[in-house]
Write a protein that holds these residues in place. Structure first.
Motif, short mmCIF file in Angstrom:
data_model
loop_
_atom_site.label_atom_id
_atom_site.label_comp_id
_atom_site.label_asym_id
_atom_site.label_seq_id
_atom_site.Cartn_x
_atom_site.Cartn_y
_atom_site.Cartn_z
N ALA A 53 4.56 33.04 -38.33
CA ALA A 53 4.11 31.52 -38.38
C ALA A 53 2.87 31.54 -38.83
O ALA A 53 2.71 30.41 -39.33
CB ALA A 53 3.92 31.35 -36.71
N LEU A 54 2.07 32.39 -39.09
CA LEU A 54 0.74 31.97 -39.59
C LEU A 54 0.70 31.79 -41.09
O LEU A 54 0.03 30.90 -41.57
CB LEU A 54 -0.19 33.09 -39.27
CG LEU A 54 -0.75 33.01 -37.78
CD1 LEU A 54 -1.85 34.30 -37.73
CD2 LEU A 54 -1.30 31.76 -37.43
N VAL A 108 -0.61 25.32 -45.16
CA VAL A 108 -0.94 23.95 -44.70
C VAL A 108 -2.62 23.61 -44.94
O VAL A 108 -2.99 22.77 -45.36
CB VAL A 108 -0.29 23.46 -43.87
CG1 VAL A 108 -0.74 22.18 -43.26
CG2 VAL A 108 1.12 23.31 -44.14
N VAL A 109 -3.13 24.50 -44.06
CA VAL A 109 -4.66 24.55 -43.84
C VAL A 109 -5.41 24.52 -45.18
O VAL A 109 -6.22 23.66 -45.57
CB VAL A 109 -5.15 25.43 -42.80
CG1 VAL A 109 -6.53 25.51 -42.84
CG2 VAL A 109 -4.43 25.10 -41.42
N PHE A 110 -5.29 25.66 -46.04
CA PHE A 110 -6.02 25.65 -47.07
C PHE A 110 -5.46 24.60 -48.35
O PHE A 110 -6.38 24.10 -49.06
CB PHE A 110 -5.56 27.15 -47.79
CG PHE A 110 -6.25 28.17 -47.13
CD1 PHE A 110 -7.64 27.97 -46.62
CD2 PHE A 110 -5.68 29.08 -46.35
CE1 PHE A 110 -8.47 29.00 -46.18
CE2 PHE A 110 -6.39 30.05 -45.61
CZ PHE A 110 -7.61 30.15 -45.68
N SER A 111 -4.34 24.00 -48.32
CA SER A 111 -4.09 22.90 -49.29
C SER A 111 -4.74 21.81 -48.84
O SER A 111 -5.27 20.95 -49.75
CB SER A 111 -2.55 22.80 -49.41
OG SER A 111 -2.01 22.08 -48.16
N THR A 112 -4.88 21.46 -47.50
CA THR A 112 -5.77 20.33 -46.95
C THR A 112 -6.82 20.46 -47.36
O THR A 112 -7.87 19.71 -47.70
CB THR A 112 -5.36 20.37 -45.32
OG1 THR A 112 -3.90 20.00 -45.33
CG2 THR A 112 -6.07 18.68 -45.10
N VAL A 113 -7.62 21.53 -47.16
CA VAL A 113 -9.05 21.84 -47.50
C VAL A 113 -9.34 21.89 -49.00
O VAL A 113 -10.29 21.40 -49.37
CB VAL A 113 -9.48 23.27 -46.97
CG1 VAL A 113 -10.87 23.76 -47.55
CG2 VAL A 113 -9.28 23.28 -45.36
N GLY A 114 -8.73 22.25 -49.55
CA GLY A 114 -8.54 22.15 -51.19
C GLY A 114 -8.70 20.55 -51.71
O GLY A 114 -9.38 20.34 -52.61
#
Length: 95
Positions: free
Chosen positions: A37-38, A44-50
């Motif tokens: 799952a991770l 998703v998290v890293f693309s948003t932060v980018g």
């Protein structure tokens, strides 16, 4: 070198799962579930932060460029007594 680390990491994960399975078989599936799952969640998290970082960099670059221009032309600014207009412009960019 990277392939060696990948191989070692894979072996460590397999050995850890086998040892957990020997101790508590039901907890093994929780660990496997997290490993499955991770990675998508991290993506998703890293693309948003980018995306956010790129937006912030635009403003940061503008501010750095303006400060470099002011520092390069500080002699001219002092000579023509343009301190107040320059100060207003810098304050506007900072805010």
């Amino acid at each position: 070198q990277f392939s060696g680390m990948t191989l070692v990491a894979t072996l460590q994960i397999i050995i850890a799962l086998v040892l957990i399975y020997c101790q508590r078989w039901d907890a093994t599936w929780v660990g496997v579930g997290f490993m499955v799952a991770l990675p998508p969640l991290n993506g998703v998290v890293f693309s948003t932060v980018g995306k956010m970082r790129r937006k912030v960099l635009k403003y940061s670059d503008l501010r750095v460029k303006m400060m470099n221009e002011i520092l390069a032309g500080v002699r001219i600014i002092k000579f023509h007594a343009w301190e107040k207009p320059s100060k207003k412009e810098v304050k506007m960019i900072r805010d």
